[in-house]
Design an enzyme around this catalytic site. Structure first.
Site, PDB file in Angstrom:
ATOM      1  N   ARG A  69       0.866  -1.303   0.015  1.00 43.60           N
ATOM      2  CA  ARG A  69       0.056  -0.113  -0.050  1.00 43.60           C
ATOM      3  C   ARG A  69       0.874   1.314   0.149  1.00 43.60           C
ATOM      4  NH1 ARG A  69      -4.432  -1.068  -2.077  1.00 43.60           N
ATOM      5  NH2 ARG A  69      -5.481   0.573  -0.933  1.00 43.60           N
ATOM      6  N   GLU A 119      -3.435   8.474  -5.231  1.00 42.76           N
ATOM      7  CA  GLU A 119      -3.690   7.678  -6.553  1.00 42.76           C
ATOM      8  C   GLU A 119      -4.631   8.524  -7.326  1.00 42.76           C
ATOM      9  OE1 GLU A 119      -3.855   3.594  -5.990  1.00 42.76           O
ATOM     10  OE2 GLU A 119      -1.865   3.522  -5.271  1.00 42.76           O
ATOM     11  N   HIS A 161      -0.629   1.237 -10.353  1.00 48.18           N
ATOM     12  CA  HIS A 161      -1.470   0.327  -9.437  1.00 48.18           C
ATOM     13  C   HIS A 161      -2.143  -0.827 -10.285  1.00 48.18           C
ATOM     14  CE1 HIS A 161      -3.698  -0.033  -5.353  1.00 48.18           C
ATOM     15  NE2 HIS A 161      -3.417  -1.134  -6.044  1.00 48.18           N
TER      16      HIS A 161
END
Length: 320
Positions: A233, A262, A280
């Site tokens: 994370r 993000e 991601h």
């Protein structure tokens, strides 16, 4: 059954509806702000949340019929799990749908950083042809791979690199030393991990305990040729401190698939040829995407049938 699903491209409403069954109505909506979630899920029985869906106490109070928040992914750091439990709303995730993919991506980043592929690629494409463009590179065999958290993904990474001749250590207070030893991994404390690691793989979830755990002090302890990869994370690694460490030569290279925000904006890592950044995407394969929808649907069906979903998040854990 009325389900609201995030408009994130990874969630296929038609596929999710097929998995939920003929009695389900799936509505796709923007869910990237508190107001948007409140409006979209006001009458919903189930909310299928993506990585950017904020599920706060305010949202939960505005959605009185909500019985489950089904995270379409692993991390639940945007969901107030405690507030949900207080309101008898179940929170679930999909913990294992992309274990293979994230482990593979982790190894790819580790190798790309170690072999300086980003620098070489840029050098060749700009007219260069110099083996020295990659900087100082060390042989993989004989290096030590260190894990921050030793869960299913880290275990699979260990399996994938077993043939490379690397040693392995791990910091994880929740995994027994004997369990690690079965994988030829030595359990160490956090300082020992940093002192002994050449290749650092961050696989930890984001909790109050892990937030910014890999910070400036951690980078100072690592050897100067260290590679740092984060597929856990984003908030676990202090990205500004990482950029400073790269600039100072305290770390040789970094590979990040996750970020504190993000998408990241104006990151000091953007202009660095010693940092490889991916969006991601470590979770992605067509097979993983199909598994994701099947598991989300199974969790939703169980919760709405007053059964305990197989992937219920324990509200007693220290989730952010």
């Amino acid at each position: 059954m009325e389900a609201v699903a995030s408009d994130d491209p990874m969630i296929d409403a038609e596929l999710l509806g097929e998995r939920l069954g003929p009695d389900a109505t799936v509505t796709v909506a923007e869910t990237d702000t508190v107001d948007a979630v409140r409006e979209a899920a006001a009458d919903a029985d189930a909310l299928v949340a993506d990585v950017s869906t904020p599920v706060t106490a305010e949202v939960l109070d505005a959605c009185p019929d909500l019985r489950i928040v089904a995270r379409a992914g692993v991390g639940v750091d945007t969901i107030d799990v405690g507030a949900a439990a207080e309101r008898d709303v179940v929170v679930t995730n999909v913990p294992e749908y992309c274990t293979e993919e994230v482990a593979t991506h982790t190894v790819a980043l580790l190798l790309a950083c170690l072999r300086s592929l980003g620098r070489y690629d840029r050098d060749v494409k700009t007219g260069g042809w110099d083996w020295r463009a990659g900087g100082e590179i060390h042989r993989l065999s004989g290096l030590t791979l260190g894990f921050v958290s030793y869960g299913p993904i880290a275990r699979r990474v260990r399996e994938l690199v077993a043939g490379f001749g690397v040693d392995a250590v791990a910091y994880d207070p929740y995994v027994d030393a004997e369990e690690m030893a079965a994988d030829e991994v030595e359990k160490v404390d956090f300082d020992q991990l940093l002192d002994r690691t050449d290749l650092l793989s961050v696989n930890a979830p984001l909790t109050e305990e892990t937030r910014d755990a890999v910070d400036a002090a951690a980078f100072e302890r690592l050897v100067d040729h260290a590679v740092v990869v984060n597929t856990g994370r984003g908030g676990v690694v202090d990205e500004a401190a990482l950029a400073d460490a790269l600039e100072a030569g305290e770390v040789a290279a970094a590979g990040l698939d996750v970020f504190a925000e993000e998408p990241p904006e104006g990151s000091p890592l953007f202009d660095r040829d010693d940092a490889i950044l991916t969006p991601h995407a470590a979770w992605y394969s067509e097979e993983a995407r199909a598994d994701l929808h099947e598991t989300v649907a199974a969790n939703v069906r169980a919760a709405l049938a007053d059964e305990t979903p197989p992937d219920r998040i324990d509200p007693e854990l220290d989730w952010v």
